[in-house]
Design a protein around this motif. Structure first.
Motif, PDB file in Angstrom:
ATOM      1  N   ARG A   1      14.547   3.505   2.028  1.00  0.00           N
ATOM      2  CA  ARG A   1      14.846   2.075   2.090  1.00  0.00           C
ATOM      3  C   ARG A   1      14.135   1.438   3.290  1.00  0.00           C
ATOM      4  NH1 ARG A   1      20.694   1.210   2.959  1.00  0.00           N
ATOM      5  NH2 ARG A   1      20.187  -0.980   2.643  1.00  0.00           N
ATOM      6  N   GLU A   2      14.073   2.159   4.382  1.00  0.00           N
ATOM      7  CA  GLU A   2      13.433   1.660   5.605  1.00  0.00           C
ATOM      8  C   GLU A   2      11.947   1.419   5.387  1.00  0.00           C
ATOM      9  OE1 GLU A   2      13.627   2.834  10.345  1.00  0.00           O
ATOM     10  OE2 GLU A   2      13.529   4.419   8.855  1.00  0.00           O
ATOM     11  N   THR A   3      11.330   2.195   4.488  1.00  0.00           N
ATOM     12  CA  THR A   3       9.893   2.065   4.224  1.00  0.00           C
ATOM     13  C   THR A   3       9.614   1.275   2.949  1.00  0.00           C
ATOM     14  OG1 THR A   3       9.827   4.159   2.990  1.00  0.00           O
ATOM     15  CG2 THR A   3       9.449   4.267   5.377  1.00  0.00           C
ATOM     16  N   ALA A   4      10.625   0.542   2.464  1.00  0.00           N
ATOM     17  CA  ALA A   4      10.479  -0.316   1.284  1.00  0.00           C
ATOM     18  C   ALA A   4      10.034   0.448   0.048  1.00  0.00           C
ATOM     19  CB  ALA A   4       9.509  -1.463   1.579  1.00  0.00           C
ATOM     20  N   GLY A   5      10.504   1.681  -0.080  1.00  0.00           N
ATOM     21  CA  GLY A   5      10.231   2.443  -1.297  1.00  0.00           C
ATOM     22  C   GLY A   5       8.855   3.041  -1.391  1.00  0.00           C
ATOM     23  N   ASN A   6       8.219   3.286  -0.247  1.00  0.00           N
ATOM     24  CA  ASN A   6       6.886   3.897  -0.227  1.00  0.00           C
ATOM     25  C   ASN A   6       6.851   5.022   0.793  1.00  0.00           C
ATOM     26  OD1 ASN A   6       4.891   2.230  -1.960  1.00  0.00           O
ATOM     27  ND2 ASN A   6       6.016   0.663  -0.832  1.00  0.00           N
ATOM     28  N   GLY A   7       6.023   6.038   0.501  1.00  0.00           N
ATOM     29  CA  GLY A   7       5.801   7.086   1.485  1.00  0.00           C
ATOM     30  C   GLY A   7       6.089   8.480   0.966  1.00  0.00           C
ATOM     31  N   SER A   8       5.637   9.465   1.738  1.00  0.00           N
ATOM     32  CA  SER A   8       5.859  10.874   1.423  1.00  0.00           C
ATOM     33  C   SER A   8       6.752  11.482   2.495  1.00  0.00           C
ATOM     34  CB  SER A   8       4.529  11.627   1.354  1.00  0.00           C
ATOM     35  OG  SER A   8       3.733  11.135   0.285  1.00  0.00           O
ATOM     36  N   PHE A   9       7.692  12.312   2.070  1.00  0.00           N
ATOM     37  CA  PHE A   9       8.679  12.873   2.981  1.00  0.00           C
ATOM     38  C   PHE A   9       8.956  14.322   2.596  1.00  0.00           C
ATOM     39  CE2 PHE A   9       9.435   8.444   1.986  1.00  0.00           C
ATOM     40  CZ  PHE A   9       9.480   7.833   3.226  1.00  0.00           C
ATOM     41  N   THR A  10       9.642  15.025   3.484  1.00  0.00           N
ATOM     42  CA  THR A  10      10.173  16.347   3.158  1.00  0.00           C
ATOM     43  C   THR A  10      11.676  16.307   3.377  1.00  0.00           C
ATOM     44  OG1 THR A  10       9.786  17.145   5.426  1.00  0.00           O
ATOM     45  CG2 THR A  10       8.051  17.558   3.797  1.00  0.00           C
ATOM     46  N   PHE A  11      12.407  17.072   2.578  1.00  0.00           N
ATOM     47  CA  PHE A  11      13.850  17.139   2.731  1.00  0.00           C
ATOM     48  C   PHE A  11      14.325  18.528   2.337  1.00  0.00           C
ATOM     49  CE2 PHE A  11      13.223  16.071  -1.684  1.00  0.00           C
ATOM     50  CZ  PHE A  11      14.285  16.647  -2.369  1.00  0.00           C
ATOM     51  N   THR A  12      15.560  18.839   2.710  1.00  0.00           N
ATOM     52  CA  THR A  12      16.142  20.151   2.444  1.00  0.00           C
ATOM     53  C   THR A  12      17.438  19.995   1.667  1.00  0.00           C
ATOM     54  OG1 THR A  12      15.189  21.063   4.476  1.00  0.00           O
ATOM     55  CG2 THR A  12      17.028  22.268   3.488  1.00  0.00           C
ATOM     56  N   GLU A  13      17.557  20.731   0.578  1.00  0.00           N
ATOM     57  CA  GLU A  13      18.789  20.783  -0.209  1.00  0.00           C
ATOM     58  C   GLU A  13      18.996  22.214  -0.671  1.00  0.00           C
ATOM     59  OE1 GLU A  13      21.353  18.640  -1.483  1.00  0.00           O
ATOM     60  OE2 GLU A  13      20.676  17.385   0.188  1.00  0.00           O
ATOM     61  N   GLY A  14      20.230  22.701  -0.513  1.00  0.00           N
ATOM     62  CA  GLY A  14      20.545  24.054  -0.947  1.00  0.00           C
ATOM     63  C   GLY A  14      19.750  25.121  -0.232  1.00  0.00           C
ATOM     64  N   GLY A  15      19.353  24.844   1.012  1.00  0.00           N
ATOM     65  CA  GLY A  15      18.591  25.815   1.784  1.00  0.00           C
ATOM     66  C   GLY A  15      17.122  25.875   1.441  1.00  0.00           C
ATOM     67  N   GLU A  16      16.632  24.990   0.554  1.00  0.00           N
ATOM     68  CA  GLU A  16      15.226  24.967   0.176  1.00  0.00           C
ATOM     69  C   GLU A  16      14.576  23.676   0.653  1.00  0.00           C
ATOM     70  OE1 GLU A  16      14.063  26.422  -3.807  1.00  0.00           O
ATOM     71  OE2 GLU A  16      16.209  26.529  -4.214  1.00  0.00           O
TER      72      GLU A  16
ATOM     73  N   THR B   1       7.502  12.085  -2.932  1.00  0.00           N
ATOM     74  CA  THR B   1       6.656  10.910  -2.745  1.00  0.00           C
ATOM     75  C   THR B   1       7.229   9.736  -3.520  1.00  0.00           C
ATOM     76  OG1 THR B   1       4.662  12.249  -2.459  1.00  0.00           O
ATOM     77  CG2 THR B   1       4.348   9.942  -3.055  1.00  0.00           C
ATOM     78  N   PHE B   2       7.320   8.587  -2.844  1.00  0.00           N
ATOM     79  CA  PHE B   2       7.755   7.338  -3.456  1.00  0.00           C
ATOM     80  C   PHE B   2       6.561   6.380  -3.473  1.00  0.00           C
ATOM     81  CE2 PHE B   2      11.604   9.282  -2.011  1.00  0.00           C
ATOM     82  CZ  PHE B   2      12.614   8.841  -2.848  1.00  0.00           C
ATOM     83  N   ALA B   3       6.355   5.699  -4.594  1.00  0.00           N
ATOM     84  CA  ALA B   3       5.260   4.738  -4.712  1.00  0.00           C
ATOM     85  C   ALA B   3       5.784   3.471  -5.373  1.00  0.00           C
ATOM     86  CB  ALA B   3       4.110   5.323  -5.520  1.00  0.00           C
ATOM     87  N   SER B   4       5.700   2.344  -4.658  1.00  0.00           N
ATOM     88  CA  SER B   4       6.166   1.071  -5.186  1.00  0.00           C
ATOM     89  C   SER B   4       5.208   0.573  -6.256  1.00  0.00           C
ATOM     90  CB  SER B   4       6.278   0.054  -4.054  1.00  0.00           C
ATOM     91  OG  SER B   4       6.780  -1.177  -4.526  1.00  0.00           O
ATOM     92  N   THR B   5       5.763   0.076  -7.364  1.00  0.00           N
ATOM     93  CA  THR B   5       4.921  -0.379  -8.480  1.00  0.00           C
ATOM     94  C   THR B   5       5.184  -1.861  -8.759  1.00  0.00           C
ATOM     95  OG1 THR B   5       6.586   0.410 -10.078  1.00  0.00           O
ATOM     96  CG2 THR B   5       4.816   1.930  -9.480  1.00  0.00           C
TER      97      THR B   5
END
Length: 207
Positions: free
Chosen positions: A144-159, A164-168
């Motif tokens: 939300r802070e980047t207005a729905g754009n950008g590439s990130f990494t996250f962790t869920e379930g130890g993985e 990547t989000f791309a505004s259309t």
């Protein structure tokens, strides 16, 4: 979200509508560093799938700001739950999550309560001594802070996962709370691919 029956999820979209370590909340008047969190904000998301407009809902809110194990932090809470109407078509999801996060957006401590079985299951992730990484909840705030754009990494379930989000295009979303001008972001991640979730889209209000 990860518990939807894999063979049923080929197109999924979200539409926006408007023992813990001691945590001491407090109100402050001093300047707060730039942060994606606004204390008191509560946001609800309606989740839809193909012809079903209300498969589930996600509520998330910023509860308070304070100290968590001596660190400045905000307390976040979220709940995601499927509706009984679609229980026959989708696996039941009923999860409550509490996250204590730094102003950078990274979670310090995560507590998940999964209530879709006979006995609730508690899952704790403690990043006090390790290297924190975004979870799904703090990821939403970050995007939300980047207005729905950008590439990130996250962790869920130890993985670890990349996303990547791309505004259309722009789109008007009609809800019980009113009509909202939104921008539509497409989402790409192996986290969703491996769970059979394709063509994931998120609507972010233009403001």
């Amino acid at each position: 979200m990860s518990r939807f029956a894999k063979h049923l999820l080929s197109a999924f979209s979200l539409s926006i509508v408007a023992a813990f370590v001691a945590f001491t909340p407090f109100n402050i008047s001093a300047q707060v560093p730039p942060t994606p969190f606004r204390v008191g904000e509560k946001v609800s998301y309606n989740l839809s799938y193909e012809q079903y407009r209300n498969v589930a809902f996600l509520e998330m809110q910023v509860i308070s700001r304070g100290k968590f194990s001596g660190r400045d932090a905000v307390e976040l809470q979220a709940k995601i739950k499927t509706f009984d109407l679609v229980s026959a078509a989708f696996a039941t999801i009923d999860e409550t999550r509490t996250v204590f996060a730094a102003d950078s957006g990274l979670p310090i401590y995560i507590s998940r309560s999964i209530n879709d079985g006979v006995v609730p299951k508690e899952i704790i992730t403690n990043n006090l001594e390790g290297v924190p990484a975004l979870d799904l909840l703090t990821l939403i705030y970050k995007v939300r802070e980047t207005a729905g754009n950008g590439s990130f990494t996250f962790t869920e379930g130890g993985e670890n996962f990349a996303i990547t989000f791309a505004s259309t295009v722009g789109e008007v979303v009609k809800t019980d709370a009113g009509d909202f001008e939104t921008s539509v972001s497409t989402v790409q991640s192996t986290y969703f691919d491996t769970r059979g979730i394709k063509e994931l889209k998120v609507n972010f209000t233009s403001d």
